[in-house]
Design an enzyme around this catalytic site. Structure first.
Site, mmCIF file in Angstrom:
data_model
loop_
_atom_site.group_PDB
_atom_site.id
_atom_site.type_symbol
_atom_site.label_atom_id
_atom_site.label_comp_id
_atom_site.label_asym_id
_atom_site.label_seq_id
_atom_site.Cartn_x
_atom_site.Cartn_y
_atom_site.Cartn_z
ATOM 1 N N VAL A 104 0.925 -1.350 -0.098
ATOM 2 C CA VAL A 104 0.078 -0.016 -0.111
ATOM 3 C C VAL A 104 0.899 1.196 0.241
ATOM 4 O O VAL A 104 0.551 2.265 -0.560
ATOM 5 C CB VAL A 104 -0.960 -0.022 1.195
ATOM 6 C CG1 VAL A 104 -0.241 0.163 2.622
ATOM 7 C CG2 VAL A 104 -2.005 0.997 0.882
ATOM 8 N N ASP A 179 -6.557 -2.033 6.187
ATOM 9 C CA ASP A 179 -6.533 -3.004 7.501
ATOM 10 C C ASP A 179 -5.112 -3.722 7.493
ATOM 11 O O ASP A 179 -4.679 -4.289 6.441
ATOM 12 C CB ASP A 179 -7.586 -4.150 7.532
ATOM 13 C CG ASP A 179 -7.519 -5.149 6.299
ATOM 14 O OD1 ASP A 179 -6.788 -6.121 6.370
ATOM 15 O OD2 ASP A 179 -8.197 -4.661 5.239
ATOM 16 N N GLY A 321 -5.334 -6.700 1.424
ATOM 17 C CA GLY A 321 -5.879 -5.981 2.176
ATOM 18 C C GLY A 321 -4.843 -4.615 2.199
ATOM 19 O O GLY A 321 -4.371 -4.310 1.257
ATOM 20 N N GLU A 322 -4.681 -4.034 3.487
ATOM 21 C CA GLU A 322 -3.874 -2.857 3.734
ATOM 22 C C GLU A 322 -4.370 -1.537 3.152
ATOM 23 O O GLU A 322 -3.996 -0.354 3.239
ATOM 24 C CB GLU A 322 -2.438 -2.980 3.025
ATOM 25 C CG GLU A 322 -1.514 -4.288 3.486
ATOM 26 C CD GLU A 322 -0.268 -4.464 2.833
ATOM 27 O OE1 GLU A 322 0.175 -3.358 2.098
ATOM 28 O OE2 GLU A 322 0.476 -5.258 3.193
ATOM 29 N N GLY A 323 -5.422 -1.575 2.352
ATOM 30 C CA GLY A 323 -5.897 -0.562 1.624
ATOM 31 C C GLY A 323 -5.609 -0.631 -0.033
ATOM 32 O O GLY A 323 -5.789 0.365 -0.777
#
Length: 363
Positions: A104, A179, A321-323
């Site tokens: 990200v 997240d 995830g992570e954005g």
């Protein structure tokens, strides 16, 4: 773990205003006057109109300070074989995010967005700059105990609200929630399946890549957690307490408060969208301020998107995830804004419209 009182009145959000309808109509009119056949740019046209409505101006301006906030937290259920990675990876990845080495970080830099990581419930110690809002060490194992106490839940929601306010007050005009947490697709699936009355086997995915035995353990854990969560389906605070976690509660508060502050959001994958479903319960109407960045490979994500009536911008089979999925979609959204603000109209370009040509041809 005892709960105390779960009154939703302990967490109250102001009424959420809708995006500007007049700006939306004016943006649609401008789209029809641009030098292209109406509708020929597909969803880019609708996305540009959505941004105009969120900003309340036509044409809309490019996003000046998009910001990603990654909410990190461990989950007790990860100790019971529902993930392909050990819980220790969460703290290691928080350090990687802080150092700019995660996916990200790279994608956000390419898209012109900044990244902040926040430790909400990582099991081990993290650096002071990311742990200021930390609620506890790891949320409870939701298949057999509550994720949080009531007080912890309220504090986590308030932390998310504070972070949204802080970002907006510092100039953010577009927000992304990300997240980070081993095992977090398990509470995400519990929240989604509970709120949509979906059977576990229809909602459970592979997460970080569990094998068949791990998938069966995950189904069992989600089934047991749903049994505990169902009595609280109409109480979002209690639902986060029983079946969420500090990271989910903070994300829900963050997403709800972004809508209160009239700030558009690109949602990420299954974990963030699960929190978004609860945020919509906390602040009805908040979903009008969100778009879905991408479609996760997790089956529960499709279920959540249908529930929120959102169509993802991209579909690349991502599940990190992570954005990361939301940030991948950011250049598309920026492109939609550029089309509406920079493309010439028929009159500006001296191009004849269909209505001008057809009457002349029939004289």
């Amino acid at each position: 773990m005892t709960s105390g009182s779960d009154s939703p009145a302990d967490v109250e959000f102001p009424r959420v205003d809708l995006p500007d309808l007049e700006a939306r109509v004016a943006a649609e009119e401008r789209q029809r006057d641009l030098t292209k056949p109406a509708g020929s740019l597909g969803r880019l046209e609708d996305l540009g109109c959505w941004v105009a409505a969120c900003q309340g101006e036509v044409p809309p301006h490019p996003f000046r300070r998009p910001r990603v906030v990654v909410f990190a937290g461990d989950h007790g259920v990860a100790r019971h074989g529902v993930s392909a990675y050990p819980p220790e990876v969460t703290a290691q990845m928080v350090a990687n995010l802080s150092g700019g080495g995660a996916a990200v970080n790279v994608l956000a830099a390419a898209a012109g967005a900044g990244v902040r990581v926040v430790d909400m419930a990582v099991e081990s110690d993290t650096s002071p700059e990311v742990s200021a809002f930390k609620i506890r060490r790891s949320s409870g194992s939701i298949d057999r105990e509550d994720a949080l106490t009531h007080d912890e839940t309220v504090r986590a929601i308030e932390a998310g609200r504070t972070l949204a306010d802080r970002e907006v007050d510092e100039g953010a005009d577009l927000l992304v929630a990300g997240d980070m947490g081993i095992g977090n697709t398990t509470p995400a699936t519990v929240l989604i399946a509970t709120l949509t009355s979906t059977e576990p086997v229809a909602a459970v995915g592979r997460g970080t890549g569990v094998d068949d035995a791990g998938w069966m353990r995950k189904v069992t854990a989600i089934r047991d957690a749903m049994w505990r969560a169902r009595p609280h389906v109409r109480n979002p605070v209690a639902l986060l307490r029983v079946a969420g976690g500090a990271d989910f509660a903070a994300m829900a508060g963050f997403l709800a408060q972004a809508a209160v502050r009239r700030t558009p959001v690109i949602l990420d994958g299954v974990v963030v969208t699960a929190a978004a479903m609860v945020a919509e319960e906390l602040a009805p109407g908040a979903a009008r301020w969100w778009v879905s960045g991408h479609r996760s490979a997790e089956p529960a994500h499709d279920i959540a998107l249908r529930h929120l009536r959102l169509e993802p911008i991209v579909d690349l089979g991502m599940r990190l995830g992570e954005g990361s999925g939301a940030v991948t979609a950011l250049p598309v959204l920026q492109g939609a804004v550029a089309i509406l603000s920079q493309m010439a109209t028929f009159s500006e370009a001296g191009v004849s419209t269909r209505d001008e040509i057809i009457p002349a041809a029939t004289d």
